[in-house]
Design an enzyme around this catalytic site. Sequence first.
Site, mmCIF file in Angstrom:
data_model
loop_
_atom_site.group_PDB
_atom_site.id
_atom_site.type_symbol
_atom_site.label_atom_id
_atom_site.label_comp_id
_atom_site.label_asym_id
_atom_site.label_seq_id
_atom_site.Cartn_x
_atom_site.Cartn_y
_atom_site.Cartn_z
ATOM 1 N N TRP A 1 -5.961 10.682 7.397
ATOM 2 C CA TRP A 1 -5.490 10.780 8.777
ATOM 3 C C TRP A 1 -5.712 12.161 9.379
ATOM 4 O O TRP A 1 -5.576 12.343 10.575
ATOM 5 C CB TRP A 1 -3.979 10.474 8.837
ATOM 6 N N LYS B 1 -11.933 1.551 5.710
ATOM 7 C CA LYS B 1 -10.481 1.407 5.749
ATOM 8 C C LYS B 1 -9.914 2.761 6.155
ATOM 9 O O LYS B 1 -9.871 3.683 5.359
ATOM 10 C CB LYS B 1 -9.919 1.002 4.380
ATOM 11 N N PRO B 2 -9.475 2.867 7.408
ATOM 12 C CA PRO B 2 -8.909 4.153 7.847
ATOM 13 C C PRO B 2 -7.484 4.328 7.316
ATOM 14 O O PRO B 2 -6.871 3.367 6.848
ATOM 15 C CB PRO B 2 -8.905 4.019 9.370
ATOM 16 N N LEU C 1 -11.852 15.552 -2.021
ATOM 17 C CA LEU C 1 -10.420 15.552 -2.357
ATOM 18 C C LEU C 1 -9.705 16.826 -1.899
ATOM 19 O O LEU C 1 -10.194 17.537 -1.042
ATOM 20 C CB LEU C 1 -10.281 15.332 -3.864
ATOM 21 N N CYS D 1 -8.021 20.245 4.335
ATOM 22 C CA CYS D 1 -8.379 20.433 2.920
ATOM 23 C C CYS D 1 -8.985 21.809 2.676
ATOM 24 O O CYS D 1 -8.951 22.311 1.563
ATOM 25 C CB CYS D 1 -9.344 19.341 2.486
ATOM 26 N N GLU E 1 -1.138 21.793 -2.935
ATOM 27 C CA GLU E 1 -1.469 21.807 -1.507
ATOM 28 C C GLU E 1 -0.176 21.632 -0.711
ATOM 29 O O GLU E 1 0.520 20.639 -0.895
ATOM 30 C CB GLU E 1 -2.336 20.578 -1.214
HETATM 31 P P1 NAD Z 1 -4.173 9.965 0.498
HETATM 32 O O1 NAD Z 1 -4.984 10.102 -0.744
HETATM 33 O O2 NAD Z 1 -2.755 9.610 0.381
HETATM 34 O O3 NAD Z 1 -4.821 8.853 1.445
HETATM 35 C C1 NAD Z 1 -6.182 8.887 1.817
HETATM 36 C C2 NAD Z 1 -6.660 7.473 2.086
HETATM 37 O O4 NAD Z 1 -6.585 6.725 0.884
HETATM 38 C C3 NAD Z 1 -5.818 6.692 3.107
HETATM 39 O O5 NAD Z 1 -6.686 5.868 3.864
HETATM 40 C C4 NAD Z 1 -4.919 5.844 2.239
HETATM 41 O O6 NAD Z 1 -4.512 4.644 2.858
HETATM 42 C C5 NAD Z 1 -5.845 5.537 1.078
HETATM 43 N N1 NAD Z 1 -5.164 5.212 -0.189
HETATM 44 C C6 NAD Z 1 -4.042 5.757 -0.696
HETATM 45 N N2 NAD Z 1 -3.752 5.198 -1.892
HETATM 46 C C7 NAD Z 1 -4.724 4.290 -2.148
HETATM 47 C C8 NAD Z 1 -4.987 3.391 -3.220
HETATM 48 N N3 NAD Z 1 -4.196 3.322 -4.282
HETATM 49 N N4 NAD Z 1 -6.081 2.590 -3.136
HETATM 50 C C9 NAD Z 1 -6.913 2.663 -2.073
HETATM 51 N N5 NAD Z 1 -6.713 3.505 -1.029
HETATM 52 C C10 NAD Z 1 -5.633 4.303 -1.064
HETATM 53 O O7 NAD Z 1 -4.378 11.316 1.305
HETATM 54 P P2 NAD Z 1 -3.822 11.705 2.757
HETATM 55 O O8 NAD Z 1 -2.452 12.191 2.622
HETATM 56 O O9 NAD Z 1 -4.100 10.646 3.758
HETATM 57 O O10 NAD Z 1 -4.816 12.900 3.127
HETATM 58 C C11 NAD Z 1 -4.595 14.191 2.737
HETATM 59 C C12 NAD Z 1 -5.446 14.565 1.538
HETATM 60 O O11 NAD Z 1 -6.831 14.419 1.858
HETATM 61 C C13 NAD Z 1 -5.277 16.013 1.147
HETATM 62 O O12 NAD Z 1 -5.208 16.118 -0.243
HETATM 63 C C14 NAD Z 1 -6.549 16.661 1.686
HETATM 64 O O13 NAD Z 1 -6.903 17.862 1.050
HETATM 65 C C15 NAD Z 1 -7.548 15.587 1.468
HETATM 66 N N6 NAD Z 1 -8.726 15.784 2.321
HETATM 67 C C16 NAD Z 1 -9.889 16.173 1.738
HETATM 68 C C17 NAD Z 1 -11.008 16.407 2.527
HETATM 69 C C18 NAD Z 1 -12.312 16.830 1.923
HETATM 70 O O14 NAD Z 1 -13.304 16.748 2.612
HETATM 71 N N7 NAD Z 1 -12.346 17.266 0.677
HETATM 72 C C19 NAD Z 1 -10.929 16.240 3.915
HETATM 73 C C20 NAD Z 1 -9.713 15.845 4.484
HETATM 74 C C21 NAD Z 1 -8.625 15.621 3.666
#
Ligand code: NAD
Length: 476
Positions: A151, A175-176, A252, A285, A379
């Site tokens: 998000w 899947k957003p 990640l 990130c 983080e």
């Molecule tokens: P998150 O891992 O909780 O969720 C990310 C996505 O994964 C969402 O769409 C969520 O619905 C989905 N998801 C969660 N659990 C899942 C599962 N078990 N199976 C399938 N899909 C699942 O992360 P978040 O809180 O939405 O985002 C923040 C994280 O993203 C931070 O750790 C940030 O550093 C990282 N991030 C990394 C980058 C990069 O380019 N390296 C860029 C932006 C954000």
Amino acid sequence: MSQVEAPTQAFIAGSWLETGRTFEVRTPIDRQVIAQVADCGPEEARRAADAAVEAFAAWKQATAYERAAVLRRWYELMMQHAEGLARTMTLEMGKPLREARAEVRYAAGFVEWYAEEAKRVYGEVVPSQFPHKRLLALKQPVGPVFAITPWNFPAAMITRKAAPALAAGCTVILKPAEQSPLTALYLAKLWEEAGGPPGTLQVLPAQDPVPLSEVLISDERIRKLTFTGSTEVGKLLYEKAARTMKRVSLELGGHAPFLIFEDADIEKAVEQAMIAKFRNIGQSCVAANRLYVHARIKDAFAEAYAARVRRMKVGNPLEEDTEVGPLVDERALEKVQAHVEDARKRGARVVAGGQVEGLTFHPTVLVDVAPEARILQEETFGPVAPILAFEDESEAIQYANRAPYGLAAYVWTRDLSRAWRVAEALEYGIVGVNDGVPSTPQAPFGGMKYSGVGREGGKWGLEEFLEVKYVSMALP
Ligand code: NAD
């Protein structure tokens, strides 16, 4: 349509569908419901997989010029709808409007760049040791792709995946994040308007990501998983994807160090550390999470930085001059509060910020942070900057590389030799030397260690969606 301009149905096989179930999207501004969005599960996932496979057969046969034309039109539509997209993002996840506008330009930048690069997917002819043989390395699209996005950058994290995938000839099921489905659906609407054929880009919002993801990850016809999100979820999906031997890209978490040497231009370092830390209210990130300053200039830096932070405009993110608005949700706020509280208990001093109003955590500066404080290990994903001291170059590198993450790092020095030495020694996929904003569509973006696998952006991002096929041809 919802209170924002975005559609609220799922976009499957070129049609906008109700699924019989919906979930609420609440704005972090006042926690009001701004839309009810179609909730997708296993059934919709299966339908989307069939459509992605069917569409792939034709999309991969389209010429690169045809694919490029649709991408180019998509880019133009994104720019025409820049204000609507920006407001949708601000409403659903709370980033300040002017940052949302900048994100639209950044997100559209990937589409523009890959529209051009689609025409440059070259193969190679490899010299043979036999006069009658011709050895060819061809590039072909990997196949239907499953993309999962977070998000925090609701538009850019999508286009950074979808644009190279579609340019390569892949089809994409997206899947957003459950917090920000509206921006994704808005982008899908523009893809449809741009002439994207049915099934090439599909968007499946879901309140619970697991049931739908299980179906798509275990489907052998889906040949690639591309994920941006937390390290925790990334590890889980990496294991699952192994069962069907998918190609995998994982973007990640990060824990970026920001190193300021004694010869740095302090004024510029302060300004850039502001952006590197507080952009997107610290929910990035590549956010500068640990500011390491040479001991001789640490106090002067901390004073100038804290003074600048106290001047930040906190408020409603829809107002033009707001720099810091609410965090995305209650869980995010709790984590920031817990990290600050933990640091305080271990002796840290708050020299700016620290107040909470609704979901807004005021931009905060900490000094005297103990090395074992949680904020230095995990983080925080919020507007808190811990300032720490180092004695010399090798200590700075050691502190910087201590984290399990390896996404972005920043170095501030006017000494060219040092800039090279330190940039080479840092175990990070991205290094900004006197640059707090290195990300740009044509450059490689991605991490080492626990920050992931693979790269997005530039020619590297395109390779992630291509197979190399070797053809050895003996002349009769
Ligand atoms: P998150 O891992 O909780 O969720 C990310 C996505 O994964 C969402 O769409 C969520 O619905 C989905 N998801 C969660 N659990 C899942 C599962 N078990 N199976 C399938 N899909 C699942 O992360 P978040 O809180 O939405 O985002 C923040 C994280 O993203 C931070 O750790 C940030 O550093 C990282 N991030 C990394 C980058 C990069 O380019 N390296 C860029 C932006 C954000």
